[in-house]
Design a protein around this motif. Sequence first.
Motif, PDB file in Angstrom:
ATOM      1  N   GLN A 189      22.126  -1.578  19.161  1.00 49.56           N
ATOM      2  CA  GLN A 189      20.755  -1.117  19.300  1.00 49.56           C
ATOM      3  C   GLN A 189      20.287  -0.366  18.062  1.00 49.56           C
ATOM      4  O   GLN A 189      19.084  -0.281  17.793  1.00 49.56           O
ATOM      5  CB  GLN A 189      20.640  -0.225  20.542  1.00 49.56           C
TER       6      GLN A 189
ATOM      7  N   SER B  90      16.492  -4.029  18.553  1.00 51.72           N
ATOM      8  CA  SER B  90      16.475  -4.090  20.009  1.00 51.72           C
ATOM      9  C   SER B  90      17.357  -5.224  20.518  1.00 51.72           C
ATOM     10  O   SER B  90      17.286  -6.355  20.035  1.00 51.72           O
ATOM     11  CB  SER B  90      15.043  -4.290  20.513  1.00 51.72           C
TER      12      SER B  90
ATOM     13  N   PRO C  88      13.102   0.549  17.848  1.00 47.61           N
ATOM     14  CA  PRO C  88      14.411   0.140  17.329  1.00 47.61           C
ATOM     15  C   PRO C  88      14.424  -0.170  15.843  1.00 47.61           C
ATOM     16  O   PRO C  88      15.406   0.107  15.156  1.00 47.61           O
ATOM     17  CB  PRO C  88      14.736  -1.104  18.172  1.00 47.61           C
TER      18      PRO C  88
END
Length: 506
Positions: free
Chosen positions: A149, A153, A415
Amino acid sequence: MTVFILVAGMFTGAHVWQETAARLAAAGSEVHAVPLTGVDADHPAASARVDLETHIADVIAALDAVDAVSGREIVLVGHDYGIHPVLGAADRRPQRVARVVYLDCGMPQNGVPALAAVPDQVLRAQLVERARRGEGEGELTPPARDEWQRWGSTAGVSGPVLDRLTALAAPQPLGTLLQPLRLTGAVAAVPATGVLCTHNGVSVDLVQQRVDFGDPVLAALTGPRITFFELPTGHWPMLSCPAELADVLLRAAAGEGRRLRPAGADAPPAHLRPFPLDVPEFPRDRRGHVDLYAPDARDPRPAVVFVHGGPVPAGARPAPRDWPTLVGHARLAAAEGLVGVTLEHRLHDVADYEHAAADVTAAVELVRADPRVDADRIALWFFSGSGLLTADWLTKPPTWLRCLAASYPILAPLPSWGLTGGRFRPVPAVAHAGALPLVLLRAGRETPGIAATVEAFVTAAQECGAHLELIDVPNGHHGFETLDAPEEVRPALRRAMRSVVTHLTG
């Protein structure tokens, strides 16, 4: 026939393309997933020195191996880091490449190494220092299963697929990240398509917004040969939605996709359209980086400080504090008998949150010292990317802060931003908000990546019993004041302002 040459990103090899490649081949295309030297198990390095030029040579070899048969168009696809060797190869063989596809990656520039795109800012700084010392050898350890992560993402990637990604991950040779990309400029003439994965935090609308802000780097994306697609997934679409990715790649090869509008073309950009409410004129009093819109009152009045979003390119004109939305909010506050305040802060890049936070603190101090302002009754209202700045005020709310409001905020680092540390994280911070009233205007058609941060915040606020009032704009987009139907937006804006007034004057 279209020939797709696929180049994977950091820590991954040709194996990640297996399902997407099979679907492209079933559609009649020829497909080559390029094994990169020193990364793919079946393509070991001949020496310890593996750099970006090594991987550019790998892609050029794949290009040159394709028979130059009339009618066969080659599409180069670069994911993540893979766009760097793709661009290097396309720049040296521009006549052989029909299109370059940027798959959820940045826009590498001549002379800039791939380390500039490493999302983790702490790691990036360490790599910059190693580059400064001339250290080009060695490897970067691949992520553990729970660390992916940090690199993007993982939305849509199932547990077993993530296990496989981790098991097959390979160290990334440092030289591939530290060596600058060298381009002659020839690749600029090659048509291109950007495929954006919205759960990783970027959408076509957000890119258009940056173009409208006047970002000079992104201005080139408005050309007629540039198209865009979105995929509602995370950073590894070849693993999370290979069929959908294959469809998008086929459509990109055919020249399809959305095109961006040049800044100022045909109509004003979204952020410069009129505020949807009719508000009376109030004179602007400019004090440094702060503008005050004050009612004619004998006694000090509560104030609302409106904090613009971002990142906004440095030097954008008009400046954010002069945008109709911010000025409209400030004048609406003044019409309610409050002092409306707009300001400028230095959120020009995702690395600038500390600077922006300092600017907001300084602005609040300036406002509280103004004799027209009741220093013990202040509200802060944040927009979009400035939502991360709420964390400081939630963690330890001062007694004079009577309300905190936010419109379509980003409430956790996306992210792709690579923000580390715990400071700018409103979700855990809301547990410390105590009795501070919170007003949140939520866009029903928000970008998935941003919507996830809002949902996490709302859940955390409800679990800790925070005083949160949700005001939904069901059909609203990010920046709904100037994008969406006024009949839905106007009641939401009025309700939010009335709530803030009540908390400041009650």
